[in-house]
Each structure stands twice: as structure tokens, then as C-alpha cells.
Design a protein around this motif. Structure first.
Motif, mmCIF file in Angstrom:
data_model
loop_
_atom_site.group_PDB
_atom_site.id
_atom_site.type_symbol
_atom_site.label_atom_id
_atom_site.label_comp_id
_atom_site.label_asym_id
_atom_site.label_seq_id
_atom_site.Cartn_x
_atom_site.Cartn_y
_atom_site.Cartn_z
ATOM 1 N N VAL A 112 4.881 45.413 24.960
ATOM 2 C CA VAL A 112 4.558 46.222 26.134
ATOM 3 C C VAL A 112 3.404 45.534 26.870
ATOM 4 N N TYR A 143 -1.419 55.124 23.320
ATOM 5 C CA TYR A 143 -0.255 55.222 22.438
ATOM 6 C C TYR A 143 -0.585 55.882 21.101
ATOM 7 N N ILE A 200 6.026 48.983 18.813
ATOM 8 C CA ILE A 200 5.627 48.302 20.039
ATOM 9 C C ILE A 200 4.419 47.433 19.711
ATOM 10 N N TRP A 218 8.441 55.453 30.290
ATOM 11 C CA TRP A 218 9.111 55.866 29.061
ATOM 12 C C TRP A 218 9.991 57.074 29.318
ATOM 13 N N VAL A 272 9.056 45.850 20.417
ATOM 14 C CA VAL A 272 9.099 45.711 21.866
ATOM 15 C C VAL A 272 7.680 45.393 22.318
#
Length: 127
Positions: free
Chosen positions: A10, A22, A54, A117, A8
Motif C-alpha cells: 500500500v 491501519y 498489507i 477500500w 499487498v
């Protein structure tokens, strides 16, 4: 044929800040950080136990920072997950029980750019 979700993208404004958030605060594993070609930097991070990663970076994706909302992480113990996020300095919501059914309990947090999130508890996945 399987169709698997692997990555994904971001969208972020500050790659270093996102990488620190992160990796250091949320606890994702830093898999890769490289300028793959001039002007395109890829930073790939993976949540512990996940097959999906991600990517944050420059020259990747077209979304506006803060536009990613509702991506869900799944844990077997929401209280432990929330405590870990708090300990790491993440502002995380109180536990929300939307249903007594397994899978109905959540906490929420936002990354520095506003990407949102959810963390969902599914106790049946406890090892």
C-alpha cells in the motif's frame, strides 16, 4: 499447485500515520515493523482472520500514495463492521446494497493518503 495472495503493498506518504490508521483505527494486527536494510522499512499488518497482509513502508513498492483503489475486505456482518470502523474513528460510507444476493452489500472508506477500500458482506462465511 496453489497460487496464494499473501501481501499487498500500500503506497503511503507517512509510514507512522499509515501504521496508526491501519492498526489503531481499522484494527489490523501489527505483525512486523523493522528497517530491514538501510533505507528500507517494512511495516506489515494483517486484517483479523486474513491470510493476506498489507505492507506500508519506505523503499517498498513503486505506486503513488492514494493510487491503490478497490481492495476488498470481506466480513460476515456489514452492520457490525461499519459500527466498529465508526467507533474507531474511520470515516465510512453508508451501507450500499448493490444486490439482494449474498455478497452484494458494501461499505467504503479511504485511508489518509486516499487509498480506497471496500468492505463486502458475505453472510455465508459467518462462523
Amino acid at each position: 499447485m496453489n497460487w496464494t495472495l499473501e501481501v499487498v503493498v500500500v503506497p503511503v506518504t507517512d509510514v507512522e500515520r499509515a501504521k496508526r490508521f491501519y492498526a489503531d483505527q481499522v484494527g489490523f494486527h501489527l505483525d512486523f515493523d523493522e528497517e530491514v536494510v538501510e533505507g528500507i522499512r517494512v511495516v506489515q499488518l494483517t486484517p483479523r482472520g486474513s491470510a493476506c497482509s498489507i505492507i506500508v513502508g519506505t523503499g517498498v513498492g513503486a505506486g503513488e500514495p492514494g493510487s491503490l483503489q478497490g481492495v476488498q475486505l470481506v466480513v460476515s456482518d456489514i452492520e457490525a463492521a461499519r459500527a466498529e470502523l465508526l467507533e474507531r474513528g474511520v470515516e465510512v460510507s453508508e451501507i450500499k446494497r448493490l444486490s439482494e444476493q449474498d455478497g452484494g452489500t458494501f461499505v467504503y472508506f479511504r485511508a489518509p493518503d486516499g487509498n480506497g477500500w471496500a468492505v463486502q458482506e458475505i453472510r455465508a462465511r459467518a462462523a
